[in-house]
Design a protein around this motif. Structure first.
Motif, PDB file in Angstrom:
ATOM      1  N   MET A  79       0.828  -1.207   0.000  1.00  0.00           N
ATOM      2  CA  MET A  79       0.000   0.000   0.000  1.00  0.00           C
ATOM      3  C   MET A  79       0.866   1.263   0.000  1.00  0.00           C
ATOM      4  N   GLN A  80       1.928   1.271   0.822  1.00  0.00           N
ATOM      5  CA  GLN A  80       2.817   2.439   0.849  1.00  0.00           C
ATOM      6  C   GLN A  80       3.488   2.648  -0.504  1.00  0.00           C
ATOM      7  N   TYR A  81       3.868   1.531  -1.143  1.00  0.00           N
ATOM      8  CA  TYR A  81       4.510   1.600  -2.460  1.00  0.00           C
ATOM      9  C   TYR A  81       3.540   2.169  -3.493  1.00  0.00           C
ATOM     10  N   SER A  82       2.267   1.747  -3.430  1.00  0.00           N
ATOM     11  CA  SER A  82       1.253   2.247  -4.366  1.00  0.00           C
ATOM     12  C   SER A  82       1.006   3.738  -4.164  1.00  0.00           C
ATOM     13  N   VAL A  83       0.965   4.149  -2.899  1.00  0.00           N
ATOM     14  CA  VAL A  83       0.772   5.578  -2.604  1.00  0.00           C
ATOM     15  C   VAL A  83       1.950   6.384  -3.146  1.00  0.00           C
ATOM     16  N   PHE A  84       3.172   5.905  -2.899  1.00  0.00           N
ATOM     17  CA  PHE A  84       4.369   6.602  -3.364  1.00  0.00           C
ATOM     18  C   PHE A  84       4.360   6.729  -4.894  1.00  0.00           C
ATOM     19  N   GLY A  85       3.928   5.667  -5.564  1.00  0.00           N
ATOM     20  CA  GLY A  85       3.899   5.695  -7.024  1.00  0.00           C
ATOM     21  C   GLY A  85       2.841   6.625  -7.582  1.00  0.00           C
ATOM     22  N   SER A  86       1.637   6.577  -7.002  1.00  0.00           N
ATOM     23  CA  SER A  86       0.509   7.305  -7.596  1.00  0.00           C
ATOM     24  C   SER A  86       0.378   8.748  -7.114  1.00  0.00           C
ATOM     25  N   ILE A  87       1.020   9.095  -5.996  1.00  0.00           N
ATOM     26  CA  ILE A  87       0.840  10.442  -5.440  1.00  0.00           C
ATOM     27  C   ILE A  87       1.443  11.509  -6.347  1.00  0.00           C
ATOM     28  N   LEU A  88       2.402  11.119  -7.196  1.00  0.00           N
ATOM     29  CA  LEU A  88       2.980  12.063  -8.150  1.00  0.00           C
ATOM     30  C   LEU A  88       1.895  12.610  -9.084  1.00  0.00           C
ATOM     31  N   THR A  89       0.999  11.736  -9.554  1.00  0.00           N
ATOM     32  CA  THR A  89      -0.054  12.195 -10.469  1.00  0.00           C
ATOM     33  C   THR A  89      -1.076  13.075  -9.752  1.00  0.00           C
ATOM     34  N   ILE A  90      -1.248  12.856  -8.439  1.00  0.00           N
ATOM     35  CA  ILE A  90      -2.137  13.742  -7.663  1.00  0.00           C
ATOM     36  C   ILE A  90      -1.538  15.152  -7.631  1.00  0.00           C
ATOM     37  N   GLY A  91      -0.239  15.231  -7.325  1.00  0.00           N
ATOM     38  CA  GLY A  91       0.438  16.532  -7.335  1.00  0.00           C
ATOM     39  C   GLY A  91       0.382  17.186  -8.692  1.00  0.00           C
ATOM     40  N   ALA A  92       0.540  16.369  -9.749  1.00  0.00           N
ATOM     41  CA  ALA A  92       0.501  16.903 -11.111  1.00  0.00           C
ATOM     42  C   ALA A  92      -0.869  17.474 -11.448  1.00  0.00           C
ATOM     43  N   MET A  93      -1.935  16.838 -10.951  1.00  0.00           N
ATOM     44  CA  MET A  93      -3.286  17.366 -11.194  1.00  0.00           C
ATOM     45  C   MET A  93      -3.472  18.726 -10.521  1.00  0.00           C
ATOM     46  N   VAL A  94      -2.966  18.852  -9.295  1.00  0.00           N
ATOM     47  CA  VAL A  94      -3.058  20.140  -8.592  1.00  0.00           C
ATOM     48  C   VAL A  94      -2.268  21.204  -9.356  1.00  0.00           C
ATOM     49  N   GLY A  95      -1.050  20.850  -9.780  1.00  0.00           N
ATOM     50  CA  GLY A  95      -0.235  21.778 -10.557  1.00  0.00           C
ATOM     51  C   GLY A  95      -0.902  22.169 -11.854  1.00  0.00           C
ATOM     52  N   ALA A  96      -1.516  21.191 -12.523  1.00  0.00           N
ATOM     53  CA  ALA A  96      -2.184  21.456 -13.790  1.00  0.00           C
ATOM     54  C   ALA A  96      -3.367  22.406 -13.613  1.00  0.00           C
ATOM     55  N   MET A  97      -4.106  22.233 -12.506  1.00  0.00           N
ATOM     56  CA  MET A  97      -5.261  23.102 -12.246  1.00  0.00           C
ATOM     57  C   MET A  97      -4.840  24.562 -12.090  1.00  0.00           C
ATOM     58  N   MET A  98      -3.639  24.762 -11.542  1.00  0.00           N
ATOM     59  CA  MET A  98      -3.163  26.120 -11.296  1.00  0.00           C
ATOM     60  C   MET A  98      -2.289  26.662 -12.426  1.00  0.00           C
ATOM     61  N   SER A  99      -1.873  25.781 -13.334  1.00  0.00           N
ATOM     62  CA  SER A  99      -0.845  26.137 -14.314  1.00  0.00           C
ATOM     63  C   SER A  99      -1.243  27.299 -15.222  1.00  0.00           C
ATOM     64  N   GLY A 100      -2.474  27.251 -15.726  1.00  0.00           N
ATOM     65  CA  GLY A 100      -2.896  28.289 -16.665  1.00  0.00           C
ATOM     66  C   GLY A 100      -2.874  29.674 -16.051  1.00  0.00           C
ATOM     67  N   ARG A 101      -3.445  29.792 -14.850  1.00  0.00           N
ATOM     68  CA  ARG A 101      -3.516  31.090 -14.176  1.00  0.00           C
ATOM     69  C   ARG A 101      -2.118  31.604 -13.828  1.00  0.00           C
ATOM     70  N   ILE A 102      -1.269  30.699 -13.322  1.00  0.00           N
ATOM     71  CA  ILE A 102       0.091  31.119 -12.957  1.00  0.00           C
ATOM     72  C   ILE A 102       0.848  31.584 -14.205  1.00  0.00           C
ATOM     73  N   ALA A 103       0.704  30.824 -15.325  1.00  0.00           N
ATOM     74  CA  ALA A 103       1.397  31.180 -16.567  1.00  0.00           C
ATOM     75  C   ALA A 103       0.892  32.504 -17.127  1.00  0.00           C
ATOM     76  N   ASP A 104      -0.389  32.797 -16.946  1.00  0.00           N
ATOM     77  CA  ASP A 104      -0.940  34.066 -17.429  1.00  0.00           C
ATOM     78  C   ASP A 104      -0.534  35.234 -16.534  1.00  0.00           C
ATOM     79  N   TYR A 105      -0.351  34.953 -15.247  1.00  0.00           N
ATOM     80  CA  TYR A 105      -0.055  36.036 -14.293  1.00  0.00           C
ATOM     81  C   TYR A 105       1.437  36.347 -14.235  1.00  0.00           C
ATOM     82  N   THR A 106       2.277  35.306 -14.171  1.00  0.00           N
ATOM     83  CA  THR A 106       3.717  35.530 -13.990  1.00  0.00           C
ATOM     84  C   THR A 106       4.501  35.416 -15.287  1.00  0.00           C
ATOM     85  N   GLY A 107       3.853  34.992 -16.362  1.00  0.00           N
ATOM     86  CA  GLY A 107       4.567  34.786 -17.618  1.00  0.00           C
ATOM     87  C   GLY A 107       5.049  33.360 -17.751  1.00  0.00           C
ATOM     88  N   ARG A 108       5.471  33.018 -18.978  1.00  0.00           N
ATOM     89  CA  ARG A 108       5.895  31.642 -19.241  1.00  0.00           C
ATOM     90  C   ARG A 108       7.215  31.326 -18.528  1.00  0.00           C
TER      91      ARG A 108
END
Length: 403
Positions: A1-30
């Motif tokens: 279970m710990q191994y599965s969490v370690f493997g899959s938690i990266l995609t959770i972080g990526a989803m959070v980053g993706a949700m914020m990516s557009g606004r951050i890129a528009d506000y701070t520049g590319r």
């Protein structure tokens, strides 16, 4: 279970980053967004390298995923906005080639060093990009969008060369940006209007089909697939790397020669065939027939799949995503499309072992069917964007006069 969490938690972080990516890129520049993301990646790698408990490993992976979620949006957008139209596809797909080379190099280095050393080595590309950001220009289209016209022209001149005539390109960017300024920056809910339907269906559809074609399940668990099919996991994984890098490079070369649509259709057809061969391998094992051939059939199927994916369907959806949305929609649309991609990645990588337990042959027949649908989707709905400016593409797909 710990191994599965370690493997899959990266995609959770990526989803959070993706949700914020557009606004951050528009506000701070590319450039600013790329620098911001690399800081999270560096902290994530160091947390893994010096961790003394499993929770710190998970935090490190989560931070890495967040940085990757930002980068997966802003890099193709930046590249699409700075390159000439005749080279845009090849340059944007080169991003996928570099990811492929980086992953292959990581597999190679990881075979000889401990995971802590590997994590420390992971900080080196992050530091190199941070330093590189001081010498690259900001996106001219983003500068035009925020009204910095002189800096826009200076950045464009620097990108095209001191003696290049940029007057026509600068005028086109200026005219298009002034037209866009009549429209306010779109929020996420404003995307769901009829006039943006075509772009939204194409952008989201390509990401859904790319992920549900099974790439992350096959890539993450390639070794266990080979072993399940009766083949050497090590030999199979090395063969995958040998096939993946040159075919990704070939896709970069062909991108602006053959066009996006033909390359994607050939690529998707190849992934369909590859999954079908792997499914036949598992099916023959289940029926206890052709036992001596089935491991090689699985190897050939996975290699055809990986090679075909690398050729087009791996990188081209990101190119298309960076081309089809008008600049006032890119923040919201890019975030949505990138979140969909990472969500699909998480679903497939998390459920892959479960559906393989249900039916190995059935798993790959499902993937083959989805890859077949991808061919039809591209044929019917995806426009050819080769050799057209971003302004021409967006005007044809999202006319401002549409109600």
């Amino acid at each position: 279970m710990q191994y599965s969490v370690f493997g899959s938690i990266l995609t959770i972080g990526a989803m959070v980053g993706a949700m914020m990516s557009g606004r951050i890129a528009d506000y701070t520049g590319r450039r600013g967004t790329m620098g911001f993301s690399e800081m999270f990646c560096i902290i994530g790698w160091l947390a893994i390298a010096f961790s003394k408990a499993s929770w710190l490993l998970d935090v490190g992976r989560l931070l890495l995923g967040y940085g990757m979620g930002l980068l997966s949006y802003v890099v193709p957008i930046y590249v699409a906005e700075i390159t000439p139209k005749n080279l845009r596809g090849a340059f944007t797909t080169a991003h996928q080639l570099m990811i492929c080379c980086g992953a292959s190099m990581t597999f190679l280095i990881g075979a000889f060093v401990s995971w802590r050393i590997l994590a420390i080595i992971g900080t080196i590309p992050c530091l190199l990009q941070l330093l590189g950001l001081f010498v690259i220009p900001e996106s001219p289209r983003w500068l035009a969008k925020i009204g910095r016209w002189k800096e826009c022209e200076a950045a464009l001149q620097r990108l095209r060369g001191e003696n290049a005539d940029i007057s026509d390109e600068a005028a086109e960017i200026k005219d298009y940006t002034e037209t866009l300024q009549q429209h306010s920056e779109a929020g996420i809910f404003e995307l769901f209007q009829w006039k943006y339907a075509h772009s939204l269906v194409v952008g989201v559809g390509l990401m859904v089909l790319q992920q549900f074609g099974g790439v992350n399940g096959i890539a993450f668990y390639a070794s266990s697939i080979f072993v399940s099919a009766g083949f050497s996991g090590t030999v199979g994984t090395i063969a995958m790397v040998v096939v993946q890098v040159p075919l990704t490079a070939l896709g970069v070369v062909l991108m602006d020669i053959s066009g996006r649509r033909p390359l994607m259709m050939i690529s998707a057809a190849g992934t369909c065939l590859g999954c079908f061969l792997v499914a036949l391998s598992f099916l023959s094992q289940g029926l206890h027939k052709w036992m001596e051939f089935s491991p090689f059939l699985a190897l050939v199927g996975v290699l055809i799949y990986i090679g075909s994916f690398a050729l087009g369907i791996g990188g081209i959806p990101w190119v298309i995503m960076s081309e089809i949305f008008p600049i006032n929609m890119k923040g919201s649309a890019g975030s949505l499309v990138t979140v969909v991609n990472w969500l699909g990645s998480w679903i497939v990588s998390y459920t892959f072992n479960f559906i393989m337990d249900w039916s190995s042959a059935g798993t790959f027949f499902i993937f083959s069917f989805i890859c077949g649908i991808t061919v039809l989707f591209v044929w019917k709905l995806v426009p050819e964007t080769k050799g057209r400016t971003l302004e021409e593409i967006q005007a044809s797909m999202n006319p401002f006069t549409a109600e």
